[in-house]
Every structure is written in C-alpha cells, then in structure tokens.
Write a protein that holds these residues in place. Sequence first.
Motif, PDB file in Angstrom:
ATOM      1  N   UNK A 185       0.485  -1.355   0.186  1.00  0.00           N
ATOM      2  CA  UNK A 185      -0.195  -0.225   0.354  1.00  0.00           C
ATOM      3  C   UNK A 185       0.983   1.374  -0.416  1.00  0.00           C
ATOM      4  N   UNK A 186       1.773   1.135   0.910  1.00  0.00           N
ATOM      5  CA  UNK A 186       2.651   2.757   0.514  1.00  0.00           C
ATOM      6  C   UNK A 186       2.929   2.643  -0.830  1.00  0.00           C
ATOM      7  N   UNK A 187       3.888   1.604  -0.983  1.00  0.00           N
ATOM      8  CA  UNK A 187       4.516   1.568  -2.742  1.00  0.00           C
ATOM      9  C   UNK A 187       4.331   2.032  -3.458  1.00  0.00           C
ATOM     10  N   UNK A 188       2.466   1.832  -3.470  1.00  0.00           N
ATOM     11  CA  UNK A 188       1.381   2.448  -4.373  1.00  0.00           C
ATOM     12  C   UNK A 188       0.576   3.639  -3.888  1.00  0.00           C
ATOM     13  N   UNK A 189       1.146   4.229  -2.882  1.00  0.00           N
ATOM     14  CA  UNK A 189       0.527   5.511  -2.580  1.00  0.00           C
ATOM     15  C   UNK A 189       2.455   6.507  -3.682  1.00  0.00           C
ATOM     16  N   UNK A 190       3.635   5.518  -3.394  1.00  0.00           N
ATOM     17  CA  UNK A 190       4.517   6.461  -3.572  1.00  0.00           C
ATOM     18  C   UNK A 190       4.648   6.234  -5.637  1.00  0.00           C
ATOM     19  N   UNK A 191       3.812   5.683  -5.647  1.00  0.00           N
ATOM     20  CA  UNK A 191       3.429   6.027  -7.297  1.00  0.00           C
ATOM     21  C   UNK A 191       2.485   6.649  -8.306  1.00  0.00           C
ATOM     22  N   UNK A 192       1.798   6.649  -6.735  1.00  0.00           N
ATOM     23  CA  UNK A 192      -0.005   7.552  -7.596  1.00  0.00           C
ATOM     24  C   UNK A 192       1.506   8.821  -7.315  1.00  0.00           C
ATOM     25  N   UNK A 193       2.089   8.949  -6.134  1.00  0.00           N
ATOM     26  CA  UNK A 193       2.466  10.590  -5.765  1.00  0.00           C
ATOM     27  C   UNK A 193       3.432  10.742  -7.534  1.00  0.00           C
TER      28      UNK A 193
END
Length: 510
Positions: A193-201
């Motif tokens: 989820x944090x990796x997904x957050x970084x990708x979205x950012x």
Amino acid sequence: MTESSSPPVAEGVPRGHGLGSRAAAVLVFGSSAAVLVVEITALRLLAPYLGLTLETSTMVIGIALTAIALGSWLGGRVADRVDPRRLLGPSLGVSGAVVALTPAVLRTTAEWAPPALLTIASLTILVPGALLSAVTPIVTKLRLTSLAETGTVVGRLSGVGTAGAIFGTVLTGFVLVSRLPVSGILIGLGALLVAGSALVEWRTRGWSGAPALALAVVAGGLAATVVPGGCDAETRYHCARVVADPDRDSGRTLVLDGLRHSYVDVEDPTYLKFTYVRAIASAVDTAFPEGEPLAAHHLGGGGLTYPRYLAATRPGTRSVVSEIDGGVVRIDRERLGLGDESGVDVRVEDGRLGLRRLETGSRDLVVGDAFGGVSVPWHLTTAEALTDVRRVLNKDGLYVANLIDHGDLAFARAEAATLGEVFEHVALMGEPADIGLGPAAADGGNLVVLASGRPVDPRAVQEELDARRTGWKIVTGDGLASWVGDARPLTDDYAPVDQLLQPYGSRGGR
C-alpha cells in the motif's frame, strides 16, 4: 445560435484531469481486496485473546462494514471539495502504515493493556478500512468527466470493487493464511500500500509522505519480531505454541490461540496430567475390560494425548482421529513425538464429515474433544450430529466428550439435554459444585459427559475417579435430570453455542 450536442461535464472535474480506466480499475480492485485481507487477518490476530467465537467474528465483520460505509461516505464528500488527486496517495499510504503496525500494536496491547484491546482492535480495522474504502468514491470522481457516463462509470467501478473484495477473501483464506504468518501478511500488505502511494505521488506529483510511511512499515516489521504473544507456528486455524514443562523433562503443553489444549509426555503416553483426560480414561477403563483393544474414533486431535494412551494401555487398539487442522498434525509429528508406529491414524478432516464416512456399528468408542476457540464447534453438539455418533457405535459402545463452560453452565446443560434425546443412558462428571453435588456455587471449567445404549455404572466410575485423584464426582438419573432442568436440546436448526457459553475464566484444560 446552435445548441451544443456535447455531453455535460461533471461539475468540479475539468476535462483531461481524470484517471485512466486501467489505473482506476487497479486502484479500486486493490483497495477493496486489501480491506478484506485486513478483516480476515484481524480475526486471526484477535483469536488468541478473545477466542474464535461467533461474537468475535461478528464484532470484526461489523467494524469492517462500518469502515466501508464510513470510508465510502466521507471519501465521496471530501472528493467533492478537494482535488481528488491529492487524496489517493494519503489514503493508500496512511492505511499501509497502520496495517503494518497492527500486529505489533495489537499483541502488545493484549499482553500489557488488555482492557484497551477492543478499542485498539477497532481502530486498527476502522482506520485502514475507511481509508481504503474511500479510494472507490475518489477514483469515481476522477473518472466522471461527463454526466452522460455516470451509470457506466459507477457501475463498472462498483463491480471491480466487489471483484477485488472476493479476490482478497479467497486469496487470504485459501492461500496466504496457510503459507505465511499473519504478521507477515499484514506487513507485506502495508508495504504494498505504501508502494502504491509512492507510485500515485510520482504520477501526480502530489503529496510526498511515502518515505516517512515506509519507515513506519519497517518499524512495524521490526516490532513484530520482538513483541510478546508470538507463535511457534501459525496453522490454518490457530496460533500454536509448544511449551516445555519445567517440572517434567519430557512434558509438553500444546497451546492453541492462548488456550492449553493438550499435555503430552513424549516418553510416557500413560501419563495424563489434565484432570478431564483422567476422567475420560476412568470412564473408558470402567466400561471395557482391562487391556482389551478397542475400535475408537476421536473427534478432534490436538496433541493426541488420549489416542496415544489407548495405544499404550490397550495394544491393538485402532484409533482414527478426525483433526481439521493439518498444521496441528505436523506439530504432533515434529514437536510432540507422534510416530507412524503409534497405532493412531490421523485424518485431516472435519469431525462431522469424518463421522459420515464410518460404517454403522463399527466403533466401540467415540471421544469428543474438538474445540474451535473456547467452545466445541456447534455442528458437533447437535442432536443430528449425536445421532450419527450413535449410528457408528456398536450396541455396547460408549460416547465420551469433553465440554468447557462457566457461570450458569447453560451450554453444558443444553448438551446434556441433547444427549438425553439420543441415548438411553447419560452421565456427567465434573467438580462437585459444577454438577450440583457441592455446597459452593458453580465455577465451571471442564466437564465430561458419557452416553451409551447400555447402563453406565456410576459406582465403578466413581471408584476410578477417586483412584486417579481427580476430585471429580459423577451424576446420573434423577440427579442429572434435576441439574439439566428445562435446558433446550440443540439441533442443526438451533445451536447458539457461543451465546450459551459464559465468559470463561480459565485458559484451557485442567
């Protein structure tokens, strides 16, 4: 002036600022799947401390549904007031950090601050569940570039979210739990989820909190390795530990979800520590001639203490065990000394399904010692299940079962009433106060019920109970009927076992 034929643009979402169809589907699918992973693993984390009961399951499901409703509502409202692109990263990232910290936080709370457990457990489900559920309305807002496609967009994303929830449920129940520790599942999910957050950012050049949240994930992983309450092994159904007896070199206690299920002497199978096992042995050794081999079936295995006892004291005995948890069977073989030569045939199967496979009149003895959390699985307590027990017993066969109850002993009374509907002769063994033979108030704990088509000899059983220094008494006939009172028998249509059980004070067998 010519009227424009272009569809109306959704208010608040400028053209070209939406989200691609595939990216939208991935976000909704993944976030919905994550909610169900959190829900199912939360049940596993709480089972050692609250028991795997209907109440625990209902509480977790209720909190998860509350989170979904709250997240969907608030996510939609906030997306109407703030640029939705600024919301996706924080929703994924913060939920990931909370999920990764959950194992350490819950286990630490359970060990050091038990009164706060329900509150903390609720928050660890509610916060990530709500944040992840907010992703769907946020993504829907980004995809609604035209009012003309509202139905298509909303319907499609709703279907994708449901598919994600199904995927998360199946993946967790059939794959992840059987292969990974619960803490590993949650820490891994948090990292995703944090990796997904970084990708979205990175894609939106928005919120930049992912590095800090990544540190929270790392902290959660490190903390999970040192907090109390860990398991030697996590099976499909239990957090399992094997505890050595400091007073007996060869003694081992099998602890499942915090409850002492079995005590095994790996060098002397005739040594029976728990009182209820000695009571079972007293009843069986009284009912059948000394040393005579038996055809026995055991509902529930645990540490296989009693099947091993039968193999040692009645050579030639054929014991078939229905144990639903293959992980427990592995522990029996790897940690508790079960060998192929023990005369015990363990089958990884549900106990009631195992009964159905047995031939009519094929067993001298059926032993019920199956527990899910703090109670006997309800489907093994009903008149229909006990009728199948009666079917597989021969005319002189004996059914003996371990029960645990406390307080008013409402479940134990109902189970005794149910046995009375199926068998001609029923008896009950337990502490004198618990079975109506002592002056003190009932405290509860283990009780053992006997049922047969032939009379039970209470005097002989009592002599054996005394010889084994159990301190227990046996009650039959009018005394048992008075103890049972107006308790309602259990059936497949009516078996509120978890509701009948009183809050428990002890932790497993005695």
